[in-house]
Structures are given as C-alpha cells and as structure tokens.
Design an enzyme around this catalytic site. Sequence first.
Site, PDB file in Angstrom:
ATOM      1  N   ARG A  48       0.855  -1.192   0.000  1.00  0.00           N
ATOM      2  CA  ARG A  48       0.000   0.000   0.000  1.00  0.00           C
ATOM      3  C   ARG A  48       0.888   1.238   0.000  1.00  0.00           C
ATOM      4  O   ARG A  48       1.827   1.338   0.793  1.00  0.00           O
ATOM      5  CB  ARG A  48      -0.910  -0.010   1.229  1.00  0.00           C
ATOM      6  CG  ARG A  48      -1.940   1.095   1.260  1.00  0.00           C
ATOM      7  CD  ARG A  48      -2.747   1.012   2.548  1.00  0.00           C
ATOM      8  NE  ARG A  48      -3.509  -0.220   2.625  1.00  0.00           N
ATOM      9  CZ  ARG A  48      -3.899  -0.792   3.767  1.00  0.00           C
ATOM     10  NH1 ARG A  48      -3.554  -0.242   4.928  1.00  0.00           N
ATOM     11  NH2 ARG A  48      -4.597  -1.902   3.764  1.00  0.00           N
ATOM     12  N   ARG A  59      -1.495   6.664   9.522  1.00  0.00           N
ATOM     13  CA  ARG A  59      -1.485   6.124   8.161  1.00  0.00           C
ATOM     14  C   ARG A  59      -1.755   7.233   7.144  1.00  0.00           C
ATOM     15  O   ARG A  59      -1.681   8.414   7.460  1.00  0.00           O
ATOM     16  CB  ARG A  59      -2.507   4.996   8.061  1.00  0.00           C
ATOM     17  CG  ARG A  59      -2.190   3.837   9.021  1.00  0.00           C
ATOM     18  CD  ARG A  59      -3.055   2.637   8.772  1.00  0.00           C
ATOM     19  NE  ARG A  59      -2.715   1.517   9.632  1.00  0.00           N
ATOM     20  CZ  ARG A  59      -3.286   0.308   9.530  1.00  0.00           C
ATOM     21  NH1 ARG A  59      -4.217   0.092   8.624  1.00  0.00           N
ATOM     22  NH2 ARG A  59      -2.934  -0.669  10.345  1.00  0.00           N
ATOM     23  N   LYS A  71      -3.570   1.321  15.109  1.00  0.00           N
ATOM     24  CA  LYS A  71      -3.542   2.183  13.923  1.00  0.00           C
ATOM     25  C   LYS A  71      -4.135   3.549  14.245  1.00  0.00           C
ATOM     26  O   LYS A  71      -4.939   3.692  15.189  1.00  0.00           O
ATOM     27  CB  LYS A  71      -4.329   1.520  12.794  1.00  0.00           C
ATOM     28  CG  LYS A  71      -5.823   1.392  13.077  1.00  0.00           C
ATOM     29  CD  LYS A  71      -6.578   0.657  11.967  1.00  0.00           C
ATOM     30  CE  LYS A  71      -6.413  -0.822  12.062  1.00  0.00           C
ATOM     31  NZ  LYS A  71      -7.312  -1.558  11.126  1.00  0.00           N
ATOM     32  N   LYS A  88      -5.694   7.126  12.178  1.00  0.00           N
ATOM     33  CA  LYS A  88      -6.107   7.622  10.869  1.00  0.00           C
ATOM     34  C   LYS A  88      -6.604   9.060  10.960  1.00  0.00           C
ATOM     35  O   LYS A  88      -7.351   9.411  11.878  1.00  0.00           O
ATOM     36  CB  LYS A  88      -7.224   6.733  10.302  1.00  0.00           C
ATOM     37  CG  LYS A  88      -6.798   5.283  10.109  1.00  0.00           C
ATOM     38  CD  LYS A  88      -7.934   4.404   9.587  1.00  0.00           C
ATOM     39  CE  LYS A  88      -7.471   2.971   9.375  1.00  0.00           C
ATOM     40  NZ  LYS A  88      -8.574   2.108   8.855  1.00  0.00           N
ATOM     41  N   CYS A 107     -14.800  -3.631   0.489  1.00  0.00           N
ATOM     42  CA  CYS A 107     -13.393  -3.902   0.761  1.00  0.00           C
ATOM     43  C   CYS A 107     -12.932  -5.063  -0.115  1.00  0.00           C
ATOM     44  O   CYS A 107     -13.719  -5.686  -0.824  1.00  0.00           O
ATOM     45  CB  CYS A 107     -13.200  -4.237   2.230  1.00  0.00           C
ATOM     46  SG  CYS A 107     -13.915  -5.840   2.700  1.00  0.00           S
ATOM     47  N   CYS A 116      -7.424 -11.159   1.640  1.00  0.00           N
ATOM     48  CA  CYS A 116      -7.452 -10.696   3.027  1.00  0.00           C
ATOM     49  C   CYS A 116      -7.585 -11.888   3.969  1.00  0.00           C
ATOM     50  O   CYS A 116      -8.550 -12.650   3.879  1.00  0.00           O
ATOM     51  CB  CYS A 116      -8.605  -9.721   3.238  1.00  0.00           C
ATOM     52  SG  CYS A 116      -8.710  -9.158   4.953  1.00  0.00           S
ATOM     53  N   CYS A 118     -15.483  -8.733   6.721  1.00  0.00           N
ATOM     54  CA  CYS A 118     -15.329  -8.978   8.153  1.00  0.00           C
ATOM     55  C   CYS A 118     -15.741  -7.702   8.883  1.00  0.00           C
ATOM     56  O   CYS A 118     -15.979  -6.671   8.252  1.00  0.00           O
ATOM     57  CB  CYS A 118     -13.890  -9.368   8.489  1.00  0.00           C
ATOM     58  SG  CYS A 118     -12.741  -7.981   8.510  1.00  0.00           S
ATOM     59  N   CYS A 156     -13.138  -1.858   6.850  1.00  0.00           N
ATOM     60  CA  CYS A 156     -12.295  -1.098   5.916  1.00  0.00           C
ATOM     61  C   CYS A 156     -13.111  -0.239   4.951  1.00  0.00           C
ATOM     62  O   CYS A 156     -12.647   0.813   4.529  1.00  0.00           O
ATOM     63  CB  CYS A 156     -11.394  -2.046   5.134  1.00  0.00           C
ATOM     64  SG  CYS A 156     -10.128  -2.828   6.154  1.00  0.00           S
TER      65      CYS A 156
END
Length: 1514
Positions: free
Chosen positions: A1011, A1080, A1150, A1152, A1371, A1377, A1416, A1420
């Site tokens: 990414r 990110r 994470k 964002k 996603c 994934c 899931c 995302c």
Amino acid sequence: MAAALNTPEEAVARIAYLSSDVVISVQPSLSVPSAYSSKLEELASSGLKCALSKETTEVQTVRQNADPLLSVYQPARSGKIVSVTTTSNTLITSIPHLYKLSNYPVVFHVSMQPAAFPDYSEITSIRQTGLILLQSESTQEAQDMAVAAHALALKSGKAVIHFFSTSSQTEVAEEDSALLERALDRAAASGFREKTVDSNNLYADDGVVAQTAQVGELTPVIPASGLVTPEPASITASTAPSTAGDSTQATSVTSASSVDLEVTSRPITSDDIFAQATSIFAVIKEVTGRSYSVFEYTGPQHAEHAVFVFGSTTQLFRDVLNNAPSGEYDKVGIISARLYRPWFGAHLPNVLPKSVSKIAVLEQIHRQTTRWGPLFLDLLTCLRTGPSVQGAPSVVAHKLGYINEETAPQALRGVVQNLRSESPIQNLSVGLENGPPEAIEAKPEQPGVEFAYMKILDQLFGSRLHVANSLDRPNAGISATIAASPEYGYGSLLARLEKRKSLVEKVEKLAKSSDFATPGATELLSKWLLVAEDETKSAEAAEELIQQLDKDGSKAAQALLEDKALFKKESRWLIGSDAWAYDLGNSGVHHVIASGKNINMLVIDSTPYSQRAAADAARRKKDIGLYAMNFGNAYVASVAVYSSYTQVLHAMLEADKFDGPSVVLAYLPYNKEDDSALTVMKETKTAVDIGYWPLYRYDPTAEERGADNFTLESERIKKELKEFLARENHLTQLVKRNPVFAANIAQSYGKEVRQQQKRNAKDAFAKLLDGLSGPPLTIVFASDGGNAQNLAKRLERRGKARGLKTLAMPMDEYPVEDLNNEENIVFISSTAGQGEFPMNGRSLWEEVKNSTDLDLATVNYSVFGLGDSHYWPRKQDKIYYNKPAKDLDRRLQEIGGKVLVEVGLGDDQDPDGYHTGYADWEAKLWKALGVDNVEGLADEPPPITNEDIKAASNYLRGTIEEGLADTSTLAISASDMQLTKFHGTYMQDDRDLRDERKAQGLEPAYAFMIRCRLPGGVATAQQWIQMDDISNAFGNKTMKLTTRQTFQFHGVVKYNLKNSMRAINKALLTTIAACGDVNRNVMCSSIPAQSAFHTAVHACAKRISDHLIPSTTAYHEIWLMDENDKKVQVAGDAVVDHEPLYGPTYLPRKFKVTIAVPPHNDTDVYAHDIGLIAIKNEDGTLAGFNVLIGGGMGVTHNNKKTYPRTGSHIGFAPPDKIHLVCEKVMLVQRDNGDRKDRKHARLKYTVDDMGVEVYKGKVEELLGWKLEETRPFHFDSNIDTFGWVKDETGLNHFTCFIENGRIEDTPEFQMKTGLRELAKIHKGQFRLTGNQHLIISNVADEDLPAIKDLMAKYKLDNYQYTGLRLSSSACVAFPTCGLAMAESERYLPVLISKVEGVLEEHGLRHDSVVMRMTGCPNGCARPWLAEIAFVGKAYGAYNMYLGGGYHGQRLNKLYRSSIKEEEILAIVRPLFKRYALEREEGERFGDFCIRIGIIAETTEGKAFHDNVAEEETE
C-alpha cells in the site's frame, strides 16, 4: 399405487437406474439437461438402490460433445453393469467405441432425434457394429423394451442399443417390481462383476468375446463371466418362459457336473440371441400381459400386401388399419422389426401370411445416400435368395417422410395403391420430406460464458476477423453440427485462402489493364498489392480502394467488389471446445497443424479443475498443445482469461501474426453455463496455480530472433514447477512404461506423499518422547484464527511440565490409522462457517465420521470446542454453537472411545471469553490423567504480544532482511509479518487456492499486498503510469484504489518485494506507515469544483502526513539501498535513528486522519481517529478546521465491548497549527491507549474511557493553547459526484466510476489499458477518492477533445449506472485478506445486479442509496456509516445493518444476522418498494428506515448494540 411416468425418457431412465451400477447420462451441454436428466436426478437423490446389487446407482453426467462413450470403458472393464442414456446424435461419432464395447453387457438407451421426425439413418449406420439393436415407439413400449434390453445384455453378454421414438407420449405406470425380478439374470450379473479386464487401450478391442457354456446336452446361455445359466436346448423361447433370476439355476450346473457331463464354451451366436430375446419377451407377457416378438405383424392372415415400417409411425399405420372401414384394407397387414439386429430374416416368413405377394418397405431416413435403403436390402436378401425364393413376395421401396394422425390414412392409402398397381413405383416418397419446423435439427449453441474469448477476438481484429465454423454462418444444405466441426471449417478456410490467392492474381492482372472507368482505380490497386499481406496496412488500403471501386462502376470494378471482404488480410480462426481433444480419429486438429497453412485455432477447455476426471485413464484428453509443439511448425499458447487477460491478448496477437498454423488453448472452466464470473475465476486460479492449466506461449521461430521459443507464464508455479520436474523425473519412465499412471499420478502421488509426511513426522516425534516416563497425551487441533492452535500448544507445554509425553499437531496432519492405538488423545477445535470444522480439521473429521474400521475401546479422549453462543441470534441456528466439538465428541463415543473429561465448550460471551470454559476443562483433564497435584511447576512466560514485537524490533527492523533472503519459503516469520505492516506491506495468501495447495502438499500461495502512502490521494499522470508498470511487473496485473485514497497492489511475491518498493520510490512515493500502529495515509476531500481551495487543503494534508511520518531508518536500510549498498533518502526525508514522536513501541493501534470539505463528506470524516472539517473564510480562503476525535470502525462480531464510533467535536484550529493539533491528539493516545487489549486499543475507546472533555484538556495542555469553538458547517452527502465539472480557474475534471476501486482489464471493459493510455496524454492530475473512484483532474479546454475521445474509446466516460451502484463500496476481502469471513468486492456487484430490477420498477434508478459491504467486521469500507450494509460473518452469510446517515453522520444498527443471499433479497426487494411508495419529500433511505420503525436510531457508538431489530433468542 405405482407412480406415473409421462415420457419415454422418464420410463427408460428409471429402468436404466434400477438395472445398472453406473448410468452415463449424456447431456447436450452443461446448462441444458437431457430428457432423462430430471428423472435420473430424482432417483439418485431418493437413495433408490439398483435392483441387481442393492447399492446406490452412480449417475455420471457427460457432455454430448465430450466423447461421452469414453466414460463407459473404465466401469465396464472393472466389472460394473453400465448403461448410457443419450440421443441418436451421438451414435455416428461413437462408432469406433461401439465396435470395441460390443462384447460388454452395456445398454445404450437412445432417443431418436429430431423428436418430431426422427432420422433412422443414425440406426442403419451402426447396424454392422455387432451390437444388438432393439426398438420401441410408445412410452409403454419404451419401458418394456428397456427391461428387455437390460435382460438381453446380461444373458448374452453383448451390448444392446435400445432406440425409441419420443413422438408418442402417454402416461404409464411404473413397471411391476416382479418384472425386473424375473427378467434380470442376477447370476449373470454377479459373474460379470467378478471378471475385470486389464486393458487401457482405446485403439483396439480388449479381446473380450461374449460366450455361452454348453453342459452335455444342456445349452445354458451366459456372458463371458463363466457362470452358467442352463436352459434345455429342446425348449424354444416362444414356448417356455424365462427363469432368469431363479435361484435354482445355479444348482442345475452343479447337478450336471456331478454326473461328469462335459462343459464347453463357445461364442454367442445369433440363434442364442434369438432364443434369449423370445424368452425375455415371454417373461414380459407373463408378468404384464403385453406381447412382443422379434417380428410383429398386424393384419389378416389372408393378406396379400404388407407394409414393413422402419420409423416412428408404425402405430399410426396400425391404428389406420384397425379403424378403417370394412373392405378398404381387408388384405393389408403391417409388419415391424422389434429386434433389428441381429437380422433374423430367416424367421420372417414364419410371421408373414403365405398369401402376401408384395411388401412395401417404408424407411424413415432423412438423407438417403444410396438408391436402396438398408431395410429394403435386408428384406430382398432374406426373401429373394435361398430355397424360399420361389413364390416369395416382391419388395417395393418407399421413402417415409413426416406423417401425423391426420395424414396417416392418406399416406397408407397411397402406399397400398402403389402396391396394388401392376408396376409399383420404387422409392415413392410418403409424407412430407423435410418434416415440420420443429423437426429441423437443433443448432449447436455457444455457451454464454465462452463469449469472453469471442469479445477479445472482436476487439483485437474487428472486421478482419473470420471465424470459418461460426455458428451463425449460413451453410446451405450442411448440417449445423457438421458446419461447426474443425474438418468443415478447415476445408472452408482452404477454399477461402485459394479465393484470396485468386483475388490477388486478378488484381495483379487488372492493375495493368485499362478496364476501369476512372484512372485512380489502377493506382489504388497497385498500392494495395504492396501491402496485401500486412494486417494493418491492407485494411487501411482496402477501405480507400473499395470506395474507389464503388465510384468506378465498371464491370471490372463490380467483379472485384464481389470479393471485397477479402481485400483485408483476414485473421482466420477455427473455434472449438475441448471435445476436439478427445481422439476419435475424426478431429480436424491434426489436419490443420500438419497442413502448415496460416490458420488459427482457438480451443476452449471448460473442464473445471475440481471436476477433472483424473482417476479414469480412458477419459484423459489429448494434450493438443504438446501435440502441436511436437510438430515444430505451429505457434502454441495456453491461456486463461480469468487468470491473465494480458497474456490472452499477447497470445492472440502473436497467433495472428505467425505465418503458419496456430493453436491457442483457452481455459474457461464452468459447471453450469450460468456460473458466475466469481465461480469461473476461482476455478481458473486454482487450475493455473496448481499447474493443471499452465500458462505458456511457444513460438518455434522465436529463437531466430534471439528469444526463447518456450515461455512459461504461470508466475507462481515457475519455481515450483522446476522443483517438481527435478523431483519427479524418475516418474517419467514409469509413466512411459505404463501410460495409465499418467492420469492418476498427480492425484495419487500427492496423497501418498502427504500420508508419508504425516507418518514420518509423528514417528520422529515419538522417538524424542521415548526417554520420558509419563503417559502419552496426543493433542490435535483445528484452528482458523489461531486460538485453538494456541491452546493446543499451551496444553502441550503444560503437559510436558507435568511429565507427560505430549505431542500437538493439526488435525489434518494426524494419521487416522493411529487413532485405534492411542492411549490418551485430546481434540481442540474452533468453529468456522455455519458450524463447520476449520479447514485444517475437515479431512480428519470426514475420515472419522465415515470410517467403519475405527474401534476406540482402549482409547481415552476428550474434546474442547471454541465458539460464540451469541454468534447466531436466530433460534433455529443455535445448533451451530460449538457444533464441531459436539459432533466429534458424539462420534468418538459411538466408536467406543472412553471419555476422559466431558466435552468442554469455550464461549466468547463468558467474562474471559473461551478461557473461562477452558480453565475448568483443563483442570479436570489433569485430574483425569493423574497429574493435577504436581509440585514445582515453573511459571509460564506470558505470550508474546505486538507490544513485545515492536519493543524488540530495533525500530521496525526485526529479522525482515533475513526473512527476505530466505529462499526456502515465500513466507516470512510471524513477528516480521507484524513489522512489515509498518513498512506498508502485509503478507497474505490466496485463499481461493489455500485448500487445494494444502491437498497438494504445497505451502499456501503466499504473496504480499503493498500500500502506498499518497497524502490526499493526488498523483501525477507519470506516477499513474509508474504504478501501472509496478502492478504489471510485480503484482497480479491489477491495482486497487483504496478507501483511504491510495494505490494498493496484490500478488507481489517475496522475491519481488524489494524491486516493487524501489520502483515506488522512483515514482517519488513511499509505502512507509501506510499500515501498522502509526498514523497512516492522510485523506483529503477531492472537491474537483474548487481547485484553489483543494490546493490549500491538500497542502495541509501533506503537512500533517509529513509531520507524523515515522523517523526510523529501517525502511531505507531494508528496501532502498542503492547499488553501492548505501542508504538513500526519499524526497528529502531526514535519516535518523530514533522516533521523537512514536518512541520504540509506536502507537497502541492504527491511527487515521482525514479532511472533509463541506458540503462533501466524501472521506467519511466521522469515521477516523481525527476528522478535520475544512472551514472557509468569507472570501473563500481556508480559515481552518473543526477537529473531531475518536471515530473508528473496527468491531468484533457479537462482542459488545467493541463498537464503531463517530468522531466527537473538540474545537477549531487554524491551518498553520493543524499539524500540531494532530500530533498532540496522537501523543495523548500514545500515552493513554490500551496496550494490553488490542480490541480496546483504538482512540475511540480511549476517548470514551477518559471522556471527551478530559481528552481535549490533555491535548490543549500539550499544545499550550486552547482550541477555538467549533464553527458551523453543513454536509449534503458522503458520495462522489460523477461526470464533468469545471472549476473556478476554468480547468475541467471528470469523476470516473471505478466499481469497488479495482483497476483491471476484462474482455468487456479494458479499463486499465484505457487509463494508461489516458495518462500518456494527460497533463493534469489523477485524484483518488475516498469512495474508491478516480478523478481525471485539471484538464484544459484545448485538451478536452483528445481526452474525451480516448475516454469514449475505452468506455471510461460511462457512469450511467443506478444510484445504488454509484453509491456502493466494498473492501477487498477474499481471496487475499486473511481476516475475511465472506466475499465482498467480488460479490457486492452481483448482489446489486439482483436488486436493480426492483429499483427500475419503482422509479429508484437514479436515487442514491449508500450500500457498503465488508468481508469482516474490521470495517475497511466503513460499513457502519452506510444506509444499508452487509458485513461478512461466514462464507456466504452476512449481518445486515440499516439506518446509517446519508451524510455519514450516523451509525447504522443490526437488522438481521447471518443471512444468505435469498434472505437478503427477500428483505431488500420489498423494502425498496416500500421506500419508493412511502418516503417523504427528500427523505433518504436511512432516515426512512428509522422513521417507519424498521430500525432504531443509533445515537452514539456505545448504543450501537442497543435495541437491535433481531434480539438474541435463548
């Protein structure tokens, strides 16, 4: 009461099923069932047993064009009783097989075609094959003759063809059970089953001869099995009923033998068959009262004229005869042959009245190729030769056309009148010659899925394309089936090549003549001659030349225009299926290759890898590619459009340019012709990856140009294939010595290797345990997420500490044959899917469940399961809770296992999750094993956490460098997997291939996702080209535009990682901190209509991104060393060795940041840790940002401690300080976030735990100044606006619809190629949106025409989709994934297509409804903010959420749990209908759902689980 049968095929199918071990069901195609299919499927699903074996009959479905009779050899040679259900269309092409199968008791049930007017030449063409031919006409006759056919096959040991007309369909009852019981010879069947034939030859017979045994004066008739079924030789079948099935027959042989009578055997004769047939007919009469005989006569015994009918209308003529007025046909009879072969002509005079002087022969043959019909010659031979010739009746031939009930009287009258004349006319036609319209031969149809390759041919060659055997090409007088064959196409192309050669010669002559009216004609003809053999130039010259010839109008011009299509150098193709790979000697493939002519063949193979018939050596197909390469003069390519579209293009272009024969083998696997693209793609990927369908190109002339002749393009298999060839070299000679191994080797060898691996591993570990003194404990586990595996490993360690001999292994590595010998064994399994074992437990479970050899009387066992009692809210689904563990425990008890400890059930809903139940179960286990009170046990070290990995990583170095250098695997270590995320790459494996690779003994198909870090999603045109190059060179040739406005690549294998990273660096981009526990990629609204404002906001996004980027030099050391192994810098970043912002352990999770520009919330500003809302000054410049904190999407299913959250406002900050505000918010999270529980580590939980005001205070404390009050703003939507807009500076911007962000080429849409071509001429920017779409930005007016033309050419300007599709997002999920529980990107478009009809119907086509899907609950695609969302819970099952805010401002709420497609559609369709009818003006769908009470409003994240529509039902 017996069930009714409505058609002859139903009746025949039932008898075939009851009388056979194996039924080969031949279908026209995969999507078109035969008339037998439904009855066979019904019988198979009912569990009905074969009348002969009392076992379930096996039904094998084979396509008509796939050489179906190949499937007969293997079961017939292995002693199975086989029958075939088919149509007469298969007979002629199967003649070579019929000869070889004639001495096996196989029954072929053949419905005559076309049904309305059958062509009996199909039967006469096979009359010399040595098979017994038996016919019927009505449904009742078909049922009776089906019984007779099976009885006759068993008694004679010969193959029987039962052919029947289907034009007469009446309902009949199922056969009397006594009929099969008496007619079928069980002793003969048993004898045949005991005999097997050791032969694999398809090109010669097996030496099998049907024989009968003769015992003294008794002549029993038996097949080649050697068992004897005696019948007195003096008793004829016409007077004595058969005793087939009588158990006393076997004793007859014994009795005969006891008096020393000589037993001899001899081949079956026609007399034997006559006796057997009449005996069987007698049994049918005894049981049913219906009479049949070899020849059947109807009429007076003093008849002078007889009509012998061979066709489908015998009964019609009999009805006319029986219903005629007295005197009209008083001396006329009807005769037919029930048993057509062997021909018992000598018995015919015994049936015909002596008074008959003339016989009319009516033969229903469509295309008679000789003057006299076969039956006419049969009758002439038997009646006009030999001692009976004196006074024998004369024979008059007639051609029987189509007749029906209305025309039958007239037809019979004409025949009789012809007979009564002194000189009857020979070959008089009776009835319609061509039959009714419905009797016309059905054309072969090209399966819909195969259009993919046709589209590519059309795209590449356009008007130059000439498909010689195209199904829509008119071929007067030629059968459509023949016209589609390679032989016919080859001949057609040869003629076309000659025709073009003739055209060139004609042009050469005319170019020098003065035959034209205009002077320009000869000049253009000369120009064309110079380029006639050039594909492109000849096409260009042809257009100009044809226009000139049209204007000229002379006779010479007109003559040339008759062949104007040939002025272009055509791309000449023959298109066929894998049926061309079966060697029947009638394929034109050999002729094309051997000819050396410039002809291209496209052969489409549709056999799915999962359906390959590897176990049946007789069904193996010829490898056309290898066959063609051995010639050395042909271009050969093996391609698969759903694996590599680019390779297909290259192969077809190269084939076209190659001067000689070309063969392109194209893979397109499908089970049904309406299979989804997803199904076809999965099959293709598996076949290519495993090596079943390798991708390659072979050009025998390439070496002359300094290139390799053979290029293998199956990227992942390259290394493995080389290793395999080296390892398997010793098998080559074995295969050559015994070719049957070739079909079985891949399947059986892999299985044997895996079994031996299991044995070696377990035995080796057993040796290590020999020195220990305690009792053994084997622990086997099935795990998908790692929890069951972790428990098993921990139990293993604790067992060893207690002195036990412990061994832990996955269930699929445990040898099931060891289970009987275990002393103590424990099973630990998690729950997958709909109450299923995880993948690595299913094989052992199937063996344990189905085994009849396991006896665990001396085995102690216990089972522990991991599950979630709230995972399935519906009462009927409660059975899925810990189902694997419960089922396994029940089965182990059934086979005698002794319970150590009652089954333990771990529940995620318990206070400590599954650990609560596990702790209690483990304590009981130690007690049961007598090791519960062991002293001096050392404390176990705590499990290694992500925090430990980060702390020990030396600023993200870990052992990544060493892992990359390890060539023994394509994987890296678990700890490095966590660290590489910080570098912008995840290790994944292809889950479509996971099971099959495991079955093949291969490691998973590991590859990496990369990414990029692209602040604000802005890239240059040059960067777009560079990203495209990277995807082609190192990835899977697609790109993903993510929901975080950046590029993502999939399928990058480990040895390409460094090259990929360096290529990204050369594009002045980076991947550092694109993933991991850091800040990110910073997002920013795309706002194409406000360029100046976007520039200012984007600058802030870039500043924030640069400010919060990690400072470690590890990224540069690992990925970006130059050729002198020196560190290099990226875009001026400083090289340092510490982390001033992050510290050695970085963030808890994470982080964002996003920026939205009202009124467009296209980045979902509420969904991020920090959301910044850009505020304008009155003059339109950037004033600053409202700051939101605590947004976040990640959730764990049914864990109410986890929830999504929308961001909370904490104030306003100016542009020059916004990066500092973001830093301080991040630092408070760094120091206060939960580092012990990663499910509780996101900022949203920290904010809720501390309180918004407290958190804000800590931020302001670090800043040293107060945030201003939040300023007013307004959002309209969170979707993109498509099409062209002009900004305030006069530049143009176009927003392209990119469904779910996937940039790829398909036969239907060459998007990736189009965007690359666009980037070559585009002078502005490419902006990636947060909804996964793309903006072609900053296009000047003068550049618009060229941009628009290119967009139109590649269909990039199309956004005429439904509002629902335009507002959707998904996603990646499967296959890459590792967290995905269900499909997402590949499935959402399919689901939307199934809903769109309702939208159209109710006027909602253009209404925007935000629908999102994820595989899931990690979120995302930000599903929790969608008006309608689907979140994967198990494969094919989703939780459905409703009520999200259209502006992205409100969370949705659970509406239904674990629902599948049919339930989704049943909910969505009426809901959209209701929305259309009941909504208020301007009301959005999410608001509507709340207003009408379908779903409750979610007011904040902590209320997400409250008042859900589907409450838990205990």
